[in-house]
Motif scaffolding. Structure first.
Motif, mmCIF file in Angstrom:
data_model
loop_
_atom_site.group_PDB
_atom_site.id
_atom_site.type_symbol
_atom_site.label_atom_id
_atom_site.label_comp_id
_atom_site.label_asym_id
_atom_site.label_seq_id
_atom_site.Cartn_x
_atom_site.Cartn_y
_atom_site.Cartn_z
ATOM 1 N N LEU A 82 35.896 35.381 31.086
ATOM 2 C CA LEU A 82 36.575 36.051 29.981
ATOM 3 C C LEU A 82 38.064 36.214 30.271
ATOM 4 C CD1 LEU A 82 33.817 38.646 29.151
ATOM 5 C CD2 LEU A 82 34.782 37.026 27.505
ATOM 6 N N LYS A 83 38.387 36.457 31.528
ATOM 7 C CA LYS A 83 39.808 36.563 31.900
ATOM 8 C C LYS A 83 40.505 35.230 31.663
ATOM 9 C CE LYS A 83 41.416 35.478 35.700
ATOM 10 N NZ LYS A 83 41.752 35.217 37.107
ATOM 11 N N ASP A 84 39.847 34.109 32.071
ATOM 12 C CA ASP A 84 40.434 32.787 31.842
ATOM 13 C C ASP A 84 40.602 32.506 30.347
ATOM 14 O OD1 ASP A 84 40.461 32.411 34.563
ATOM 15 O OD2 ASP A 84 38.570 31.297 34.611
ATOM 16 N N GLU A 85 39.621 32.950 29.570
ATOM 17 C CA GLU A 85 39.718 32.783 28.119
ATOM 18 C C GLU A 85 40.909 33.573 27.576
ATOM 19 O OE1 GLU A 85 37.096 34.037 24.192
ATOM 20 O OE2 GLU A 85 36.027 33.487 26.041
ATOM 21 N N LEU A 106 36.561 43.671 30.814
ATOM 22 C CA LEU A 106 36.519 45.002 31.418
ATOM 23 C C LEU A 106 35.196 45.707 31.136
ATOM 24 C CD1 LEU A 106 40.175 46.105 30.638
ATOM 25 C CD2 LEU A 106 39.187 45.899 32.920
ATOM 26 N N LYS A 107 34.592 45.387 29.988
ATOM 27 C CA LYS A 107 33.304 45.992 29.649
ATOM 28 C C LYS A 107 32.187 45.553 30.596
ATOM 29 C CE LYS A 107 34.073 46.684 24.689
ATOM 30 N NZ LYS A 107 33.633 46.279 23.327
ATOM 31 N N LEU A 115 40.131 42.330 40.479
ATOM 32 C CA LEU A 115 40.018 41.658 39.177
ATOM 33 C C LEU A 115 40.300 42.632 38.035
ATOM 34 C CD1 LEU A 115 39.299 39.262 37.397
ATOM 35 C CD2 LEU A 115 36.865 39.853 37.681
ATOM 36 N N ASN A 116 39.779 43.841 38.152
ATOM 37 C CA ASN A 116 40.008 44.840 37.109
ATOM 38 C C ASN A 116 41.487 45.180 36.971
ATOM 39 O OD1 ASN A 116 37.333 45.059 36.320
ATOM 40 N ND2 ASN A 116 36.875 46.713 37.760
ATOM 41 N N ALA A 117 42.189 45.249 38.093
ATOM 42 C CA ALA A 117 43.631 45.530 38.045
ATOM 43 C C ALA A 117 44.367 44.413 37.306
ATOM 44 C CB ALA A 117 44.185 45.679 39.464
#
Length: 396
Positions: A82-85, A106-107, A115-117
């Motif tokens: 999802l981060k890459d998206e 984050l969910k 990763l969250n940061a």
């Protein structure tokens, strides 16, 4: 034998399918008009990802997305995908979609604090470019809470504070960052900018307060001058049921004077002028002369209270008469002035040699809308006789 039959059936079926092309067109084929659009729906040939993925319109892309978001994978893997998206959307400047992708990541609550940061920082950047400065600042703060030395989050927090004009907080963000990144030029530049804006804001605030204090002093001096002269501003007449028993005219005038405020001096909004007190303590009023016979008027923006009416009438009707005076009868010596007391339905005739100040002090004169007004009639004219009929007239 069975295998031969299947093969034979397959072959027969293919021959039949191919024979159809001789008699009819294949309905699902690309055309010269739609082939580019159809190729654009194939993931391999897409130039950019669609904002919304409709499984009916983009079945292949929906299938790939379902694989990417496969719930069987670990939360960390899902969050990374999802981060890459989100990053892909961000590069295409589709910041709203990027926010959605980072939020979904984050969910997953993957537990990977690093990763969250990054997710909070990236979402802060997306909010920043969308103009959502408070949301961006909240995300930057969340990233710093996880990783206090996160450079991008520190920079973003300072930028948000500057955009929100929170210059003291912006300096605090920069100082916090410079403790762990003392040589970072971006933080140094942001701190210098925040400090410059802070000093400019403080200077503007001092000027605004000084101006406000000066205006307040001028208003107080003006109110005092009006009260000292006994000048009354127009007040709506209270119904008799609300008046105190036995309250006479003088008592009501005193009450109106006690409540005197600059709210009644609203002429500036209408005429662009307002009564003012000069350095010598003399009042200058915006004044209207009304000529009901011709439905005309004259406006004097600063009528000195010590001047008499004759002074202005001589200027306005001296060497050259106004074009609307076709009968050429508005000569200074022919004119009579009045002010109207609508409550008493009475006209008061004013001696042209009288000063404005003396007239305004009359117990039945009320300044309406901050602009004293006077009626001007031609003495002995038929219009004057008709106009005065039915009105009580007092000569001052």
């Amino acid at each position: 034998m069975a295998s031969t039959e299947v093969q034979s059936d397959s072959d027969d079926g293919m021959d039949e399918f191919m024979d159809q092309f001789k008699t009819q067109r294949y309905k699902n084929a690309f055309t010269e008009n739609n082939w580019e659009e159809e190729f654009g729906k194939v993931p391999m040939f897409m130039k950019s990802a669609p904002e919304e993925i409709d499984p009916q319109k983009y079945p292949e892309l929906a299938c790939i997305q379902s694989i990417i978001h496969d719930e069987d994978r670990s939360p960390v893997e899902q969050a990374k995908s999802l981060k890459d998206e989100g990053n892909a959307y961000f590069k295409e400047k589709k910041f709203t979609q990027a926010v959605v992708a980072y939020t979904e990541a984050l969910k997953k609550k993957c537990g990977d604090q690093e990763l969250n940061a990054v997710l909070f920082t990236n979402r802060a950047a997306s909010h920043f470019y969308l103009g959502n400065m408070r949301s961006a600042l909240n995300d930057a703060a969340a990233a710093i809470k996880i990783k206090p030395d996160h450079l991008k989050a520190l920079i973003r927090g300072a930028q948000c504070c500057i955009e929100l004009r929170k210059f003291v907080e912006a300096i605090q963000w920069c100082d916090k960052g410079l403790k762990v990144h003392p040589s970072d030029k971006k933080l140094q530049e942001l701190r210098a900018a925040a400090d410059k804006h802070k000093r400019a804001a403080e200077r503007d605030d001092r000027k605004a307060k000084a101006k406000e204090k000066k205006l307040h002093g001028e208003k107080e001096a003006l109110l005092t001058a009006l009260k000292d002269r006994g000048i009354k501003l127009f007040q709506p007449v209270r119904p008799r049921s609300q008046s105190s028993d036995g309250e006479d005219e003088d008592e009501r005038s005193s009450a109106a004077l006690a409540e005197l405020s600059l709210d009644g001096l609203s002429s500036q909004e209408v005429t662009g002028a307002q009564v003012f007190l000069d350095e010598q303590g003399v009042l200058h009023w915006p004044v209207l002369f009304l000529y009901p016979e011709h439905q005309q008027s004259d406006f004097i923006s600063a009528f000195c209270e010590n001047n008499c009416f004759r002074d202005h009438l001589t200027v306005m009707f001296g060497e050259e008469l106004p074009p609307w005076d076709t009968d050429r009868k508005y000569h200074p010596q022919n004119l009579q002035l009045y002010f109207e007391d609508k409550e008493k339905e009475t006209l008061y005739q004013i001696d042209p040699e009288t000063s404005l100040s003396k007239t305004l002090k009359h117990k039945r004169f009320f300044v309406k809308a901050g602009t004293p007004s006077f009626l001007v009639l031609v003495k002995g004219s038929s219009f004057q006789k008709q106009f005065l009929t039915g009105n009580k007239v007092h000569v001052l």
